[in-house]
Design a protein around this motif. Structure first.
Motif, PDB file in Angstrom:
ATOM      1  N   LYS A   5       0.817  -1.213   0.000  1.00 30.36           N
ATOM      2  CA  LYS A   5       0.000   0.000   0.000  1.00 30.36           C
ATOM      3  C   LYS A   5       0.854   1.268   0.000  1.00 30.36           C
ATOM      4  O   LYS A   5       0.380   2.344  -0.374  1.00 30.36           O
ATOM      5  N   ASN A   6       2.111   1.137   0.416  1.00 29.21           N
ATOM      6  CA  ASN A   6       2.968   2.319   0.542  1.00 29.21           C
ATOM      7  C   ASN A   6       4.282   2.120  -0.218  1.00 29.21           C
ATOM      8  O   ASN A   6       5.378   2.184   0.358  1.00 29.21           O
ATOM      9  N   THR A   7       4.164   1.822  -1.484  1.00 31.29           N
ATOM     10  CA  THR A   7       5.344   1.613  -2.314  1.00 31.29           C
ATOM     11  C   THR A   7       6.120   2.916  -2.424  1.00 31.29           C
ATOM     12  O   THR A   7       5.530   3.979  -2.695  1.00 31.29           O
ATOM     13  N   TYR A  14      13.538   4.060  -1.843  1.00 29.59           N
ATOM     14  CA  TYR A  14      13.742   2.672  -2.285  1.00 29.59           C
ATOM     15  C   TYR A  14      15.023   2.090  -1.703  1.00 29.59           C
ATOM     16  O   TYR A  14      15.065   0.932  -1.292  1.00 29.59           O
ATOM     17  N   THR A  15      16.052   2.899  -1.656  1.00 27.94           N
ATOM     18  CA  THR A  15      17.320   2.444  -1.071  1.00 27.94           C
ATOM     19  C   THR A  15      17.138   2.120   0.409  1.00 27.94           C
ATOM     20  O   THR A  15      17.696   1.141   0.941  1.00 27.94           O
ATOM     21  N   ARG A  19      17.494  -1.713   2.577  1.00 25.41           N
ATOM     22  CA  ARG A  19      18.191  -2.013   3.835  1.00 25.41           C
ATOM     23  C   ARG A  19      17.232  -2.620   4.863  1.00 25.41           C
ATOM     24  O   ARG A  19      17.596  -3.518   5.605  1.00 25.41           O
ATOM     25  N   LEU A  20      16.017  -2.133   4.922  1.00 26.95           N
ATOM     26  CA  LEU A  20      15.092  -2.553   5.982  1.00 26.95           C
ATOM     27  C   LEU A  20      14.302  -3.812   5.607  1.00 26.95           C
ATOM     28  O   LEU A  20      14.302  -4.798   6.333  1.00 26.95           O
ATOM     29  N   TYR A  21      13.623  -3.803   4.489  1.00 28.76           N
ATOM     30  CA  TYR A  21      12.682  -4.865   4.159  1.00 28.76           C
ATOM     31  C   TYR A  21      13.327  -6.058   3.454  1.00 28.76           C
ATOM     32  O   TYR A  21      12.990  -7.206   3.721  1.00 28.76           O
ATOM     33  N   HIS A  22      14.227  -5.777   2.536  1.00 33.48           N
ATOM     34  CA  HIS A  22      14.777  -6.877   1.751  1.00 33.48           C
ATOM     35  C   HIS A  22      15.588  -7.848   2.628  1.00 33.48           C
ATOM     36  O   HIS A  22      15.435  -9.059   2.529  1.00 33.48           O
ATOM     37  N   GLN A  23      16.451  -7.274   3.487  1.00 36.06           N
ATOM     38  CA  GLN A  23      17.253  -8.145   4.358  1.00 36.06           C
ATOM     39  C   GLN A  23      16.367  -8.911   5.339  1.00 36.06           C
ATOM     40  O   GLN A  23      16.574 -10.093   5.612  1.00 36.06           O
ATOM     41  N   ASP A  24      15.351  -8.234   5.843  1.00 30.85           N
ATOM     42  CA  ASP A  24      14.428  -8.909   6.763  1.00 30.85           C
ATOM     43  C   ASP A  24      13.658 -10.013   6.050  1.00 30.85           C
ATOM     44  O   ASP A  24      13.437 -11.100   6.602  1.00 30.85           O
ATOM     45  N   LEU A  25      13.291  -9.765   4.778  1.00 31.43           N
ATOM     46  CA  LEU A  25      12.590 -10.774   4.001  1.00 31.43           C
ATOM     47  C   LEU A  25      13.479 -11.990   3.772  1.00 31.43           C
ATOM     48  O   LEU A  25      13.030 -13.132   3.877  1.00 31.43           O
ATOM     49  N   MET A  26      14.754 -11.750   3.501  1.00 32.59           N
ATOM     50  CA  MET A  26      15.677 -12.863   3.278  1.00 32.59           C
ATOM     51  C   MET A  26      15.866 -13.707   4.562  1.00 32.59           C
ATOM     52  O   MET A  26      15.962 -14.924   4.510  1.00 32.59           O
ATOM     53  N   ASN A  27      15.929 -12.999   5.702  1.00 35.32           N
ATOM     54  CA  ASN A  27      16.083 -13.731   6.977  1.00 35.32           C
ATOM     55  C   ASN A  27      14.865 -14.609   7.271  1.00 35.32           C
ATOM     56  O   ASN A  27      14.980 -15.770   7.688  1.00 35.32           O
ATOM     57  N   ILE A  28      13.677 -14.051   7.022  1.00 35.36           N
ATOM     58  CA  ILE A  28      12.446 -14.800   7.316  1.00 35.36           C
ATOM     59  C   ILE A  28      12.313 -16.004   6.391  1.00 35.36           C
ATOM     60  O   ILE A  28      11.992 -17.119   6.820  1.00 35.36           O
ATOM     61  N   THR A  29      12.550 -15.790   5.105  1.00 31.80           N
ATOM     62  CA  THR A  29      12.448 -16.924   4.185  1.00 31.80           C
ATOM     63  C   THR A  29      13.512 -17.987   4.490  1.00 31.80           C
ATOM     64  O   THR A  29      13.269 -19.186   4.328  1.00 31.80           O
ATOM     65  N   GLY A  30      14.698 -17.546   4.940  1.00 24.51           N
ATOM     66  CA  GLY A  30      15.728 -18.516   5.324  1.00 24.51           C
ATOM     67  C   GLY A  30      15.305 -19.359   6.517  1.00 24.51           C
ATOM     68  O   GLY A  30      15.528 -20.587   6.542  1.00 24.51           O
ATOM     69  N   GLN A  31      14.689 -18.694   7.504  1.00 25.49           N
ATOM     70  CA  GLN A  31      14.190 -19.457   8.663  1.00 25.49           C
ATOM     71  C   GLN A  31      13.097 -20.438   8.261  1.00 25.49           C
ATOM     72  O   GLN A  31      13.055 -21.571   8.750  1.00 25.49           O
ATOM     73  N   LEU A  92      10.839  -5.033  -5.013  1.00 29.74           N
ATOM     74  CA  LEU A  92      10.165  -5.258  -3.726  1.00 29.74           C
ATOM     75  C   LEU A  92       8.650  -5.106  -3.864  1.00 29.74           C
ATOM     76  O   LEU A  92       7.889  -5.802  -3.189  1.00 29.74           O
ATOM     77  N   ALA A  93       8.196  -4.231  -4.729  1.00 31.43           N
ATOM     78  CA  ALA A  93       6.757  -4.025  -4.870  1.00 31.43           C
ATOM     79  C   ALA A  93       6.092  -5.272  -5.430  1.00 31.43           C
ATOM     80  O   ALA A  93       5.038  -5.724  -4.945  1.00 31.43           O
ATOM     81  N   ASP A  94       6.709  -5.867  -6.454  1.00 32.49           N
ATOM     82  CA  ASP A  94       6.147  -7.097  -7.019  1.00 32.49           C
ATOM     83  C   ASP A  94       6.211  -8.250  -6.009  1.00 32.49           C
ATOM     84  O   ASP A  94       5.292  -9.068  -5.938  1.00 32.49           O
ATOM     85  N   ALA A  95       7.293  -8.269  -5.250  1.00 34.54           N
ATOM     86  CA  ALA A  95       7.417  -9.317  -4.220  1.00 34.54           C
ATOM     87  C   ALA A  95       6.336  -9.161  -3.157  1.00 34.54           C
ATOM     88  O   ALA A  95       5.729 -10.149  -2.698  1.00 34.54           O
ATOM     89  N   ALA A  96       6.084  -7.898  -2.775  1.00 30.21           N
ATOM     90  CA  ALA A  96       5.054  -7.660  -1.759  1.00 30.21           C
ATOM     91  C   ALA A  96       3.688  -8.105  -2.265  1.00 30.21           C
ATOM     92  O   ALA A  96       2.890  -8.707  -1.530  1.00 30.21           O
ATOM     93  N   LYS A  97       3.394  -7.827  -3.518  1.00 35.68           N
ATOM     94  CA  LYS A  97       2.100  -8.226  -4.068  1.00 35.68           C
ATOM     95  C   LYS A  97       1.969  -9.757  -4.089  1.00 35.68           C
ATOM     96  O   LYS A  97       0.916 -10.311  -3.758  1.00 35.68           O
TER      97      LYS A  97
END
Length: 352
Positions: A5-7, A14-15, A19-31, A92-97
């Motif tokens: 909702k807040n792309t 975006y930068t 730093r905030l969302y992409h790394q967190d997404l990688m950590n969660i998917t790794g777990q 990230l927007a396409d990934a979020a969708k």
């Protein structure tokens, strides 16, 4: 969902999101990858911080739910990687969708796994309860078995021992305790039977003497019965004659009558006279040695000639109209101990 909702609209935002969302997404998917791998392999050591290996045995329903979630997750990750593109500039927007669209189905499959795990735990709980009840039943059976053994080996023999002592106190020395165990209680019953047998034999002898039974019958009874109670291979009876002498009337050697003839000897200054006067049993531990002390001990010399070395003199006064002495003898010197001489404390004494 918030990111969709807040792309971000500019490069700086975006930068920041990288730093905030992409790394967190990688950590969660790794777990989540680790969790799926753990359920597939059954090894949770890597995913959980534990000190000992954890390899639970999962049920078929749990494994099916875990495999279904893993397959869906692998397809989801493939689609996510395609949409995100290169790692340096992910979309990230396409990934979020994609995450928002796939989230309900992913959540449902996760819930299916949790439900299967809960059913598995409940089944294990029921099995554990069955094992606990079975263990309690086995422990109860063992306890009952121990109680039955204790009753048969201890309480029941003790009850029989009490009955034996009650019979003995009532004067029934013919009663025998059953020896049912090879332990202290069995030894007690065996000792009681031996004592009762001794007392019974003594009372039978006394009764025969008081009833005036045949002399030969009495000696035969003694020669056959008393060897079970004390060392005995010679028994004889002597009576005081009217001329003041004492004579040997009958004798048994090794259980058979011994032909001695009638042996007379003076009574005065003999141990036989001492026994009659005291009315008490007299023990002569070494006949051969004592016979040498006086020439008047002629009867001791008779026993010495027959190779008898130890003797007990029992006065027969109140049981017989004619005073006499019943003699027990054996070939071994010092064969009669205190336990043998104590057999005769109940011997009826002469009348005052």
């Amino acid at each position: 969902m918030n990111y969709e909702k807040n792309t971000p609209q500019d490069s700086a935002a975006y930068t920041r999101d990288l730093r905030l969302y992409h790394q967190d997404l990688m950590n969660i998917t790794g777990q989540f990858d680790d969790i799926c791998a753990a359920f597939s392999s059954g090894d949770f050591q890597r995913q959980l911080e534990i000190h000992e290996p954890m390899n639970p045995v999962l049920s078929e329903n749990t494994l099916d739910a875990a495999y279904e979630l893993e397959d869906y997750w692998k397809k989801f990750m493939l689609d996510l990687d395609k949409l995100m593109g290169p790692d340096k500039m992910p979309h990230l927007a396409d990934a979020a969708k994609l995450i928002v669209d796939r989230n309900p189905e992913l959540l449902q499959k996760t819930r299916n796994l949790l439900k299967a795990l809960d059913e598995d735990i409940q089944q294990r709980t029921r099995e554990t309860n069955i094992i606990i009840r079975a263990s309690f039943a086995v422990a109860l059976i063992i306890a009952i078995g121990i109680m039955l053994w204790f009753y048969r080996q201890v309480l029941r023999p003790l009850s029989g021992s009490a009955e034996g002592f009650r019979q003995a106190s009532a004067g029934n020395f013919s009663y025998r305790m059953p020896v049912t165990a090879n332990n202290e209680i069995g030894f007690l019953a065996l000792s009681f039977n031996q004592l009762s047998s001794r007392l019974n034999s003594l009372f039978k002898l006394t009764a025969r003497l008081q009833e005036g039974s045949d002399l030969n019958e009495i000696l035969e009874f003694v020669s056959h019965t008393f060897p079970e109670l004390l060392p005995l291979d010679w028994v004889g009876v002597l009576f005081v004659s009217t001329d003041g002498q004492i004579q040997l009337e009958r004798a048994y050697s090794d259980g058979v009558p011994e032909e001695l003839g009638i042996l007379h000897s003076p009574l005065k200054d003999t141990l036989l006279e001492q026994c009659l006067n005291s009315g008490e049993p007299l023990h002569i531990p070494d006949i051969q040695e004592v016979a040498q002390l006086s020439s008047s001990y002629r009867f001791l010399q008779v026993l010495t000639d027959r190779q008898r070395r130890d003797a007990i003199f029992l006065p027969v006064t109140s049981q017989s109209p004619i005073p006499g002495v019943l003699v027990f003898a054996t070939r071994q010197a010092h064969a009669y101990g205190q336990e043998h001489t104590q057999l005769f404390p109940i011997w009826p004494r002469s009348s005052p």
